[in-house]
Write a protein that holds these residues in place. Sequence first.
Motif, mmCIF file in Angstrom:
data_model
loop_
_atom_site.group_PDB
_atom_site.id
_atom_site.type_symbol
_atom_site.label_atom_id
_atom_site.label_comp_id
_atom_site.label_asym_id
_atom_site.label_seq_id
_atom_site.Cartn_x
_atom_site.Cartn_y
_atom_site.Cartn_z
ATOM 1 N N SER A 5 2.008 4.348 12.662
ATOM 2 C CA SER A 5 1.421 3.353 11.778
ATOM 3 C C SER A 5 2.381 3.117 10.615
ATOM 4 O O SER A 5 3.402 3.802 10.478
ATOM 5 N N ASP A 6 2.036 2.153 9.766
ATOM 6 C CA ASP A 6 2.878 1.867 8.604
ATOM 7 C C ASP A 6 2.333 2.557 7.360
ATOM 8 O O ASP A 6 2.657 2.169 6.242
ATOM 9 N N PHE A 7 1.534 3.588 7.564
ATOM 10 C CA PHE A 7 0.915 4.270 6.433
ATOM 11 C C PHE A 7 1.959 4.844 5.485
ATOM 12 O O PHE A 7 1.814 4.771 4.267
ATOM 13 N N THR A 8 3.019 5.432 6.055
ATOM 14 C CA THR A 8 4.027 6.062 5.200
ATOM 15 C C THR A 8 5.111 5.082 4.764
ATOM 16 O O THR A 8 5.958 5.432 3.935
ATOM 17 N N ASP B 219 0.805 -1.228 0.000
ATOM 18 C CA ASP B 219 0.000 0.000 0.000
ATOM 19 C C ASP B 219 0.834 1.273 0.000
ATOM 20 O O ASP B 219 0.334 2.346 0.381
ATOM 21 N N SER B 220 2.081 1.193 -0.408
ATOM 22 C CA SER B 220 2.905 2.398 -0.359
ATOM 23 C C SER B 220 2.572 3.379 -1.481
ATOM 24 O O SER B 220 3.127 4.485 -1.512
ATOM 25 N N ARG C 164 -0.123 4.923 -1.559
ATOM 26 C CA ARG C 164 -0.726 6.034 -0.814
ATOM 27 C C ARG C 164 0.360 6.921 -0.201
ATOM 28 O O ARG C 164 0.272 8.153 -0.234
ATOM 29 N N ALA C 165 1.368 6.274 0.365
ATOM 30 C CA ALA C 165 2.483 7.032 0.940
ATOM 31 C C ALA C 165 3.201 7.850 -0.125
ATOM 32 O O ALA C 165 3.685 8.954 0.151
ATOM 33 N N GLU D 251 -0.249 11.359 14.483
ATOM 34 C CA GLU D 251 -0.380 10.041 15.111
ATOM 35 C C GLU D 251 0.086 10.124 16.562
ATOM 36 O O GLU D 251 1.247 10.405 16.836
#
Length: 356
Positions: free
Chosen positions: A120-123, A95-96, A98-99, A115
């Motif tokens: 989170s692992d969003f980035t 999903d990177s 999005r990052a 945060e």
Amino acid sequence: MPALDGLRTCAVALVVVYHVAPDLVPGGSVAVDLFFTLSGFVITRLLLAEYARTGGVALLPFYRRRWLRLVPALLVLCAVCAALSLTTSLWGFADSWRAAGVSALFLVNVVRAAESGPYSDFTGPLAHTWSLGVEEQFYLLWPLVLLALLRYTRARTVLLCTAALCALPVLWRCALWAPDAAHRVYNGTDTRADQLLAGALVAVVLARLRADDPRLARLRTWAGRLAWPALGLLALVAWRVPVTADSGAWTAVWYTAGFLGVAVLSATVVAGLELRPGGWLSRLLSPAPLAWTGRHLSYGIYLWHYPVVRLLASLGMEDGRLPATVVLTLLLALLSHRLVEAPFLRRARRPAVRRP
């Protein structure tokens, strides 16, 4: 300034080691603080030199040069990470895409600041670009502030206002501080601005002093004397102080006053190198390979090293990860410099063409 370029090389090398083997340098993130101060100094020196030369600062060409220097290489990195996210099953790039969008807009620091719990692992593989967000947001605002000060106040007032601005983020961090606000304090441009402004203050001080001013001679003497111990203290922090660990009261002290302390040490080193180009510390940091790497590859190394760390971890590499990271990162940085950064830098050096 070969010594400043050499300092860049040392700082980015420390960041790489910190992200691969944090047990070796638990305070290795202090290298990012050093980068902030160095960036503030270099940018302010350029702005002041242009103002002294022309009586003004051409803001649009300035922003154009910054865009050409930073953005194309970052967009290539974002595209590669997004492609790996969409075409592979590597967990380090899940999903990177999005990052990649957030990073391309220099907003990773904003996401991380919001945060309150563990990151989170969003980035994902682009988490390290939070520092680029801080710098780019500073680059957007500081030239406007500095130009207003230069136009409407005296030189002494410019100096005093810059010094006062250095103090404001410390007070703001103290007001914001709470254990669940650590990410907000660490990633915010407003809460880290003193580290960039410390470098700006050095540039303002040096620009104000004439070559025959006796204060400049005293400053040169003391900067030369203090640069070594300042660099030694920064190295000690990198080696022994777990800056980003949750250490209770120590974390509170570091996240409020500690950032300014590091900025003062970094500014002392920068001033010593600038004022004593023939000194021993400058000579130590000025060998051609070290200076060339800092001048041409440090940005590419910083961009690519963390995705490389995530890639090797996703592939299950344990033994030899540090040397593998160094080799692969250097290769990618060389490609980035040759194929992306150098061509756009040539464009940045050419004046923008006005169409009739």
